[in-house]
Scaffold this motif. Structure first.
Motif, PDB file in Angstrom:
ATOM      1  N   PHE A 143      -3.458 -26.887  22.495  1.00 19.15           N
ATOM      2  CA  PHE A 143      -3.864 -27.508  21.398  1.00 19.15           C
ATOM      3  C   PHE A 143      -4.154 -28.928  21.427  1.00 19.15           C
ATOM      4  CE2 PHE A 143       0.571 -27.628  21.283  1.00 19.15           C
ATOM      5  CZ  PHE A 143       0.970 -28.773  20.687  1.00 19.15           C
ATOM      6  N   ASP A 144      -4.979 -29.455  20.700  1.00 14.73           N
ATOM      7  CA  ASP A 144      -5.323 -30.863  20.759  1.00 14.73           C
ATOM      8  C   ASP A 144      -5.619 -31.368  22.216  1.00 14.73           C
ATOM      9  OD1 ASP A 144      -6.026 -33.481  19.467  1.00 14.73           O
ATOM     10  OD2 ASP A 144      -3.990 -34.116  19.648  1.00 14.73           O
ATOM     11  N   VAL A 145      -6.381 -30.369  22.934  1.00 12.28           N
ATOM     12  CA  VAL A 145      -6.605 -30.934  24.495  1.00 12.28           C
ATOM     13  C   VAL A 145      -8.059 -31.407  24.433  1.00 12.28           C
ATOM     14  CG1 VAL A 145      -7.133 -29.540  26.538  1.00 12.28           C
ATOM     15  CG2 VAL A 145      -4.897 -28.990  25.109  1.00 12.28           C
ATOM     16  N   GLU A 146      -8.135 -32.404  25.198  1.00  8.73           N
ATOM     17  CA  GLU A 146      -9.342 -33.258  25.617  1.00  8.73           C
ATOM     18  C   GLU A 146     -10.152 -32.458  26.549  1.00  8.73           C
ATOM     19  OE1 GLU A 146     -11.047 -37.765  26.834  1.00  8.73           O
ATOM     20  OE2 GLU A 146      -8.873 -37.002  27.109  1.00  8.73           O
ATOM     21  N   ARG A 147      -9.512 -31.616  27.545  1.00  2.00           N
ATOM     22  CA  ARG A 147     -10.148 -31.370  28.653  1.00  2.00           C
ATOM     23  C   ARG A 147      -9.127 -30.117  29.301  1.00  2.00           C
ATOM     24  NH1 ARG A 147     -11.644 -35.607  30.328  1.00  2.00           N
ATOM     25  NH2 ARG A 147      -9.979 -35.769  31.714  1.00  2.00           N
ATOM     26  N   VAL A 148     -10.046 -29.237  29.861  1.00  4.37           N
ATOM     27  CA  VAL A 148      -9.296 -28.212  30.846  1.00  4.37           C
ATOM     28  C   VAL A 148      -9.966 -28.271  32.042  1.00  4.37           C
ATOM     29  CG1 VAL A 148      -8.645 -26.080  31.481  1.00  4.37           C
ATOM     30  CG2 VAL A 148      -8.492 -26.804  28.982  1.00  4.37           C
TER      31      VAL A 148
END
Length: 761
Positions: A143-148
């Motif tokens: 969650f609230d992740v900019e990029r994987v």
């Protein structure tokens, strides 16, 4: 929607195939298409940190894919855990026999089916620059992740041990001086609720902060119909809560980022379905209903996870250098108790033994420290050099219960493992010319493990020996240690064929450190696997085509792995044992594409082929006893009741993975209507090291949809959407428990929901 010209579609298809097969420039095609039509939108440049520097993904000589934006939002709809990425990225698959808490990652067919709580994996997970070694840590919600980012192939030089298959990297949204945030809530099938939000901004001129929260829940919805144990809505539910708070201090050339995160999950484990797979086929039995189980221990099943961690990242820029320090601490606790046989006395089908067990991680701490110096020269030469330290201490408890005595405790094993590792590493980048860049890396790693297992059988007259599994002692202590060192290395070259086309080649070598297993509830033996080493060769093309409206990246690879660590799971007992295979080979290709088809329609298409083969004619592994009475169909050669696995593919290693997405948007009123669709596919898989008709997982195709309306009002952006995952409710076995009966685990059924989201600035 603007009509897409026939020539555009033809060019797109031809370009994709042409790039994948011949690795040729698209300059001429792009020029022709630019003359044919004037279209305004282009694909954004994707910045990644695959080499611990911020770089354009198209210029990095590594097979890497990134998930962000709409794709990430759509895939994680429906309160999905980290397994939402399964088959969404080339060569990546994820599965679990615990459910939301113990994901197992596979890249290019390399992974580990081990279900013990000290299991190591050949795919590393790094979250906000800190390695998450234990599998429980890998299940932290996304969650609230900019990029994987998914880095395929060995990553040992910069990221160290236990990366022979690759790396999955999560980067959270960081604090900034700009005020912003969001909140979203969704509701769906089985009274599922998913709330997530974040807010951040400046606290002072130099200090900013960001707080992110997640709350997910689902009601129990699975009914128990075992005679005498009937109960509605007893399994399948969970409540998952997580939060992250970050503080970022920036002044002049110095920055300090403090990250604290915490999780609490309470629910029930993934349900097991006894004899759900037809004998002689891999089909589910007629009339199978995933909302019904027949457990005589359902009332005692539970799963609880508590984890927390903190990290401090310090960076100082001085002259032509950047000094980086990353200090990390992670801790996890888990208890999971389940009805492993998946049935009751008398059914469904034949169940030789009642099996009820619990695994716990009452004490776990991981400390890491990295210190890295990076040059920022304006010339042709740059480098990184650093040191790394890892320390992990964990205690595992395994409990066996007598289901027929109301769940009375009859078996207990306590295991403790200490791991210390350290490394020194360096990487050099050299620009030979404007078109040719070379990179070389080297890392020395030292790894040491100490392990002790203590078995206490309570009461003594119900010891493991009474189950005729083996001749054994009642109370035992077993110790084992393992240590090794290794020099990892990589060499890569990137060549700019044109301004829009880069070719690259890479050779890399790394290792997975030795492993120890000692689930000795029903065994006397602690097993150990020596280090595995891999050497990988790959080449590829990264190209922007059609004047920036298309992106085609393709790679081909070949690897050899020596002494691969294998886990023999199940067979004659609910346990695991480690062994090394002499050699494993793998080869394949990956295609990763993005397209702006029109100003209103975007698409992605990904495809991968992975072939793995075990090469060791000296290995044979035990199989379940019911093979002899025709209840399980082994297709491998058999010697003295064991299966010969030479020539088999690896478990949970699909040959084909593909994914297609389409996003259509249209201005409507004061906002935008959008529809997002995705289709993912993975081919057949084997659940175990041996091959059998029943335990070959069928090919799986799942479809997702998301449609909604977005609009803005002042400093606020709003979005309402409806969505569906597994649209056609395709349910089948995705895993199995083999030692007792044809017990199956199945995939999630259809999920339908609605979401409201607001962004504010």
């Amino acid at each position: 929607m603007k009509a897409m010209k026939r020539s555009t579609l033809a060019t797109l298809i031809n370009a994709t195939l042409f790039s994948a097969v011949t690795s040729t420039s698209f300059t001429t095609l792009a020029a022709d298409e630019q003359a044919a039509t004037a279209q305004s939108k282009q694909l954004e440049v994707i910045q990644i940190t695959a080499r611990k520097r911020v770089e354009n993904a198209q210029e990095v000589p590594v097979a890497v894919s990134a998930l962000q934006g709409d794709n990430l939002d759509a895939y994680s709809s429906a309160g999905m855990d980290v397994r939402f990425m399964n088959a969404k990225i080339p060569s990546l698959s994820i599965e679990s026999s615990y459910g939301r808490t113990f994901p197992r990652f596979y890249v290019r067919g390399l992974g580990n089916t081990d279900f013990d709580l000290n299991a190591s994996q050949p795919v590393s997970l790094v979250v906000d620059d800190v390695v998450q070694e234990n599998a429980i840590l890998k299940g932290f919600p996304v969650f609230d992740v900019e990029r994987v980012e998914v880095l395929r192939g060995p990553q040992g030089t910069l990221f160290g041990r236990n990366t022979p298959a690759g790396l999955v990297k999560f980067d959270s949204v960081k604090p900034s001086q700009d005020f912003d945030g969001y909140g979203s809530v969704s509701y769906g099938t089985n009274d599922s609720i998913d709330f997530r939000g974040a807010v951040g901004g400046s606290l002072t001129e130099n200090l900013s902060a960001r707080v992110s929260v997640l709350w997910q829940g689902k009601d129990d919805y699975i009914d128990n119909r075992a005679p005498g144990f009937e109960q509605d809505d007893i399994l399948g539910g969970y409540t998952d809560r997580a939060a992250r708070i970050q503080f970022l201090y920036e002044k002049d050339d110095f920055s300090a980022l403090l990250n604290y995160h915490v999780r609490n999950m309470e629910g029930t484990p993934i349900p097991f379905y006894a004899n759900a797979i037809k004998t002689g086929s891999n089909e589910l039995v007629d009339g199978f209903d995933g909302d019904v189980v027949y457990h005589n221990a359902a009332a005692r099943e539970f799963q609880v996870v508590d984890s927390q961690g903190a990290s401090l990242k310090l960076e100082y820029d001085f002259a032509n250098y950047t000094l980086t320090s990353i200090t990390g601490w992670e801790s996890a606790e888990v208890n999971s108790r389940g009805d492993i046989d998946g049935g009751y006395v008398g059914g469904p089908g034949a169940i030789p033994d009642q099996s009820e067990s619990e695994s716990g991680l009452p004490d776990h701490n991981q400390y890491t420290q990295e210190l890295r110096l990076s040059s920022n020269f304006a010339g042709d030469f740059n480098y990184q050099a650093g040191v790394f330290y890892f320390d992990e201490s964990l205690t595992i408890e395994n409990f066996g219960y007598n289901t027929l005595a109301g769940g009375a405790l009859y078996g207990y094993v306590n295991q403790h493992q200490d791991t210390t590792a350290w490394a020194v590493f360096g990487s050099v980048d050299y620009t030979v010319s404007d078109d040719l860049k070379l990179t070389a890396g080297l890392r020395y790693s030292d790894d040491d493990k100490d392990f002790v297992a203590v078995r206490k059988i309570v009461p003594a007259d119900l010891s493991a020996c009474n189950f005729d599994l083996m001749q054994c002692e009642t109370d035992i202590i077993r110790t084992e240690d393992a240590s090794d060192d290794h020099i990892s290395w990589d060499l890569s070259a990137s060549y700019k064929l044109t301004n829009d086309v880069n070719l690259y080649g890479r050779i890399a070598n790394t290792f997975r450190a030795p492993s120890i297993q000692g689930r000795i509830t029903f065994s006397n033996d602690v097993t150990k696997a020596d280090s595995e080493t891999v050497t990988s060769y790959e080449t590829g093309i990264k190209s922007d085509v059609l004047d920036g409206r298309g992106r085609v990246n393709a790679s081909v690879y070949y690897f050899t792995m020596d002494n691969q660590q294998l886990t023999a799971v199940g067979g004659s007992a609910n346990t695991t044992s480690l062994l090394n295979a002499d050699k494993t080979t793998g080869y394949g290709f990956e295609l990763d594409t993005e397209w702006v088809l029109t100003d209103e329609l975007n698409a992605t298409f990904n495809l991968s082929y992975n072939n793995t083969e075990l090469k060791d004619d000296s290995i044979s592994i035990p199989v379940p006893a019911r093979v002899s009475n025709g209840l399980l169909t082994i297709t491998d050669p058999m010697v003295n009741g064991n299966a010969i696995i030479d020539g088999n593919s690896l478990p949970h290693a699909p040959e084909w993975i593909s994914n297609l997405t389409l996003r259509y948007s249209k201005e409507l009123g004061d906002g935008e209507f959008f529809t997002y669709a995705d289709v993912s596919y993975r081919s057949e898989i084997n659940y175990f090291l041996y091959e059998s008709v029943e335990f070959e997982g069928k090919a799986l195709t799942e479809v997702g949809l998301r449609s909604g309306y977005a609009w803005a009002d002042g400093d606020y952006e709003y979005q309402v959407a409806v969505f569906a995952r597994n649209l056609f409710d395709k349910q089948q076995s995705i895993g199995a428990i083999d030692f007792n009966n044809n017990t199956a685990m199945i995939n999630e059924g259809r999920f339908i929901g609605a979401e409201f989201k607001v962004n504010f600035f």
